[in-house]
Design a protein around this motif. Structure first.
Motif, PDB file in Angstrom:
ATOM      1  N   LYS A 178      37.746  35.612  53.422  1.00 13.96           N
ATOM      2  CA  LYS A 178      36.822  36.742  53.331  1.00 13.96           C
ATOM      3  C   LYS A 178      37.415  37.832  52.445  1.00 13.96           C
ATOM      4  N   VAL A 179      38.699  38.102  52.644  1.00 12.67           N
ATOM      5  CA  VAL A 179      39.386  39.090  51.804  1.00 12.67           C
ATOM      6  C   VAL A 179      39.408  38.604  50.357  1.00 12.67           C
ATOM      7  N   ALA A 180      39.760  37.339  50.160  1.00 11.08           N
ATOM      8  CA  ALA A 180      39.855  36.788  48.809  1.00 11.08           C
ATOM      9  C   ALA A 180      38.513  36.813  48.092  1.00 11.08           C
ATOM     10  N   ASP A 181      37.451  36.448  48.786  1.00  8.77           N
ATOM     11  CA  ASP A 181      36.119  36.455  48.168  1.00  8.77           C
ATOM     12  C   ASP A 181      35.739  37.850  47.689  1.00  8.77           C
ATOM     13  N   ALA A 182      35.995  38.841  48.524  1.00 11.92           N
ATOM     14  CA  ALA A 182      35.655  40.218  48.158  1.00 11.92           C
ATOM     15  C   ALA A 182      36.496  40.696  46.983  1.00 11.92           C
ATOM     16  N   ALA A 183      37.786  40.398  46.989  1.00 10.98           N
ATOM     17  CA  ALA A 183      38.674  40.840  45.913  1.00 10.98           C
ATOM     18  C   ALA A 183      38.304  40.186  44.586  1.00 10.98           C
ATOM     19  N   ILE A 184      38.078  38.878  44.599  1.00  5.79           N
ATOM     20  CA  ILE A 184      37.731  38.167  43.372  1.00  5.79           C
ATOM     21  C   ILE A 184      36.390  38.652  42.832  1.00  5.79           C
ATOM     22  N   ALA A 185      35.482  39.047  43.728  1.00  7.89           N
ATOM     23  CA  ALA A 185      34.173  39.555  43.306  1.00  7.89           C
ATOM     24  C   ALA A 185      34.255  40.972  42.763  1.00  7.89           C
ATOM     25  N   GLY A 186      35.440  41.593  42.809  1.00  8.46           N
ATOM     26  CA  GLY A 186      35.598  42.946  42.286  1.00  8.46           C
ATOM     27  C   GLY A 186      35.212  44.035  43.263  1.00  8.46           C
ATOM     28  N   ALA A 231      43.096  29.988  36.817  1.00  6.15           N
ATOM     29  CA  ALA A 231      44.054  29.752  35.739  1.00  6.15           C
ATOM     30  C   ALA A 231      43.837  28.388  35.095  1.00  6.15           C
ATOM     31  N   ARG A 232      43.463  27.404  35.906  1.00 11.48           N
ATOM     32  CA  ARG A 232      43.244  26.053  35.361  1.00 11.48           C
ATOM     33  C   ARG A 232      42.102  26.048  34.339  1.00 11.48           C
ATOM     34  N   MET A 234      34.918  29.187  37.063  1.00  6.81           N
ATOM     35  CA  MET A 234      34.377  29.724  35.812  1.00  6.81           C
ATOM     36  C   MET A 234      33.655  31.052  36.042  1.00  6.81           C
ATOM     37  N   LYS A 235      32.946  31.126  37.151  1.00  4.76           N
ATOM     38  CA  LYS A 235      32.262  32.368  37.497  1.00  4.76           C
ATOM     39  C   LYS A 235      33.276  33.458  37.844  1.00  4.76           C
ATOM     40  N   ASP A 236      34.296  33.097  38.603  1.00  5.37           N
ATOM     41  CA  ASP A 236      35.296  34.077  39.027  1.00  5.37           C
ATOM     42  C   ASP A 236      36.112  34.624  37.866  1.00  5.37           C
ATOM     43  N   ILE A 237      36.282  33.825  36.811  1.00  3.20           N
ATOM     44  CA  ILE A 237      37.162  34.210  35.711  1.00  3.20           C
ATOM     45  C   ILE A 237      36.521  35.239  34.784  1.00  3.20           C
ATOM     46  N   ARG A 238      35.221  35.424  34.894  1.00  3.86           N
ATOM     47  CA  ARG A 238      34.535  36.367  34.003  1.00  3.86           C
ATOM     48  C   ARG A 238      35.095  37.779  34.178  1.00  3.86           C
ATOM     49  N   GLY A 239      35.378  38.427  33.047  1.00  8.75           N
ATOM     50  CA  GLY A 239      35.910  39.783  33.082  1.00  8.75           C
ATOM     51  C   GLY A 239      37.421  39.858  33.112  1.00  8.75           C
ATOM     52  N   TRP A 240      38.081  38.711  33.230  1.00  8.29           N
ATOM     53  CA  TRP A 240      39.541  38.680  33.246  1.00  8.29           C
ATOM     54  C   TRP A 240      40.092  38.452  31.844  1.00  8.29           C
ATOM     55  N   GLN A 241      41.213  39.095  31.541  1.00 12.60           N
ATOM     56  CA  GLN A 241      41.980  38.802  30.343  1.00 12.60           C
ATOM     57  C   GLN A 241      43.125  37.858  30.727  1.00 12.60           C
ATOM     58  N   PHE A 301      44.837  45.109  42.848  1.00 11.57           N
ATOM     59  CA  PHE A 301      45.072  44.626  41.485  1.00 11.57           C
ATOM     60  C   PHE A 301      44.084  43.515  41.142  1.00 11.57           C
ATOM     61  N   VAL A 302      43.903  42.570  42.076  1.00 13.69           N
ATOM     62  CA  VAL A 302      42.969  41.470  41.845  1.00 13.69           C
ATOM     63  C   VAL A 302      41.541  41.987  41.756  1.00 13.69           C
ATOM     64  N   ALA A 303      41.174  42.905  42.650  1.00 13.39           N
ATOM     65  CA  ALA A 303      39.801  43.425  42.652  1.00 13.39           C
ATOM     66  C   ALA A 303      39.483  44.176  41.363  1.00 13.39           C
ATOM     67  N   ARG A 304      40.498  44.793  40.757  1.00 10.68           N
ATOM     68  CA  ARG A 304      40.287  45.507  39.494  1.00 10.68           C
ATOM     69  C   ARG A 304      40.483  44.582  38.293  1.00 10.68           C
ATOM     70  N   ARG A 305      40.716  43.297  38.554  1.00  8.01           N
ATOM     71  CA  ARG A 305      40.935  42.302  37.499  1.00  8.01           C
ATOM     72  C   ARG A 305      42.100  42.713  36.592  1.00  8.01           C
ATOM     73  N   GLY A 306      43.114  43.296  37.195  1.00 10.74           N
ATOM     74  CA  GLY A 306      44.329  43.647  36.455  1.00 10.74           C
ATOM     75  C   GLY A 306      44.259  44.951  35.694  1.00 10.74           C
ATOM     76  N   ARG A 307      43.154  45.636  35.794  1.00 13.65           N
ATOM     77  CA  ARG A 307      43.024  46.890  35.065  1.00 13.65           C
ATOM     78  C   ARG A 307      43.623  48.038  35.845  1.00 13.65           C
TER      79      ARG A 307
END
Length: 322
Positions: free
Chosen positions: A202-210, A244-245, A271-278, A313-319
């Motif tokens: 649940k935490v991971a889903d929310a963080a990855i979703a931003g 990453a894969r 693929m959906k989760d990776i959008r917005g990441w550098q 950090f994950v929720a902000r996609r590293g920004r």
């Protein structure tokens, strides 16, 4: 498990759940065909010379036999010698099941079985990878006649990520019994409420979703309820590894799934989760995950803060903020 009786069956590998299921399946099929089936059990470690041939020799009424041998990896010299002789010329109307978990003991016997016409091997590997447990859960639900959404299967496998295969199989059976044959994320959520790994996802889903605020609230609730931070970190790591894969990869879901050893729906999700990441930020997230794990295991005076920092950090996609 698709297993059929044969004159000699080698059940190999460390996973006892698969081994027990294979042995049970063979017994059930033989008993369906022969109600008078005789079942004999032998411990290979304490075996005495000639015992196998005594059991396998024809009786007055010629009842079919199932001989189950446990502990072949700890075989006595007498068993290895007798079993090799038996495999070279096995008895009629008799099924010999050899259980070997691991190791080199009895290798010559195993090699002989593997090249003997009519003998079969049933591999029982340990499920170590996330994808292997997902595939098992999918197959188990199908075996039970249920249809489950990809997200439901992922949640179920995550909820029992640290449990045994038998526990995961039992959870599948209980879920179908309680919720019917149409399994959704909501039905899995109800069934797994309170599981440590489910809270982590649940935490991971929310963080990855931003959703930084939601992720932090869920994290604090989990920690306050006694959920250890390590499984939550593991849930995030599982998602980041999948991302990453597929980062920068091209091709259909089916092509990429084959290339990376993932299910097609997992590729779509990553693929959906990776959008917005550098790429550099994703690499930093993976490095930060390792740093955070060290802090959670005693490398920090405030491990909860280290976990909050990583989730943010994950929720902000590293920004950076702002």
């Amino acid at each position: 498990m698709d297993v059929s009786p044969a004159p000699v069956v080698l059940v190999s590998g460390p996973e006892e759940f698969f081994a027990d299921r294979a042995s049970q399946r063979i017994r059930d099929l033989l008993r369906e065909a022969h109600a008078e089936l005789e079942v004999h059990d032998i411990d290979a470690a304490s075996y005495g010379a000639g015992e196998l041939f005594t059991i396998a020799s024809p009786s007055l009424f010629a009842e079919p036999r199932l001989i189950r041998v446990s502990g072949v990896e700890k075989s006595s010299d007498a068993f290895i010698e007798d079993a090799k002789r038996y495999v070279s010329e096995f008895a009629e109307d008799t099924t010999l099941v050899l259980r070997h978990t691991s190791g080199q003991r009895g290798k010559g016997l195993l090699d002989l079985v593997r090249k003997t016409p009519g003998a079969i091997e049933v591999p029982c590997p340990e499920l170590k990878k996330d994808q292997e447990r997902l595939t098992f859960a999918q197959g188990e639900l199908r075996r039970l006649g249920a249809q489950a959404t990809p997200g439901a299967v992922r949640m179920l496998a995550a909820a029992y990520a640290s449990g045994s295969v038998s526990e995961l199989a039992g959870a599948c059976a209980q879920l179908v019994s309680d919720s019917g044959t149409q399994i959704t994320e909501e039905s899995v959520n109800r069934a797994t409420e309170g599981r440590v790994e489910a809270s982590g996802f649940k935490v991971a889903d929310a963080a990855i979703a931003g959703k930084q605020s939601d992720a932090l609230v869920l994290l604090r609730q989990a920690i306050l309820s006694g959920t250890p931070a390590i499984p939550i970190l593991a849930a995030l790591n599982m998602k980041l590894r999948g991302m990453a894969r597929v980062f920068g990869a091209y091709g259909s879901s089916a092509q990429l799934a084959k290339q990376f050893g993932m299910a097609p729906w997992m590729v779509d999700r990553a693929m959906k989760d990776i959008r917005g990441w550098q790429e550099a930020d994703l690499a930093r997230a993976i490095d930060l995950a390792a740093e955070t794990e060290l802090k959670l295991k005693g490398g920090s005076r405030d491990p909860d803060y280290a976990m909050e920092r990583f989730v943010s950090f994950v929720a902000r996609r590293g920004r950076e903020r702002g």
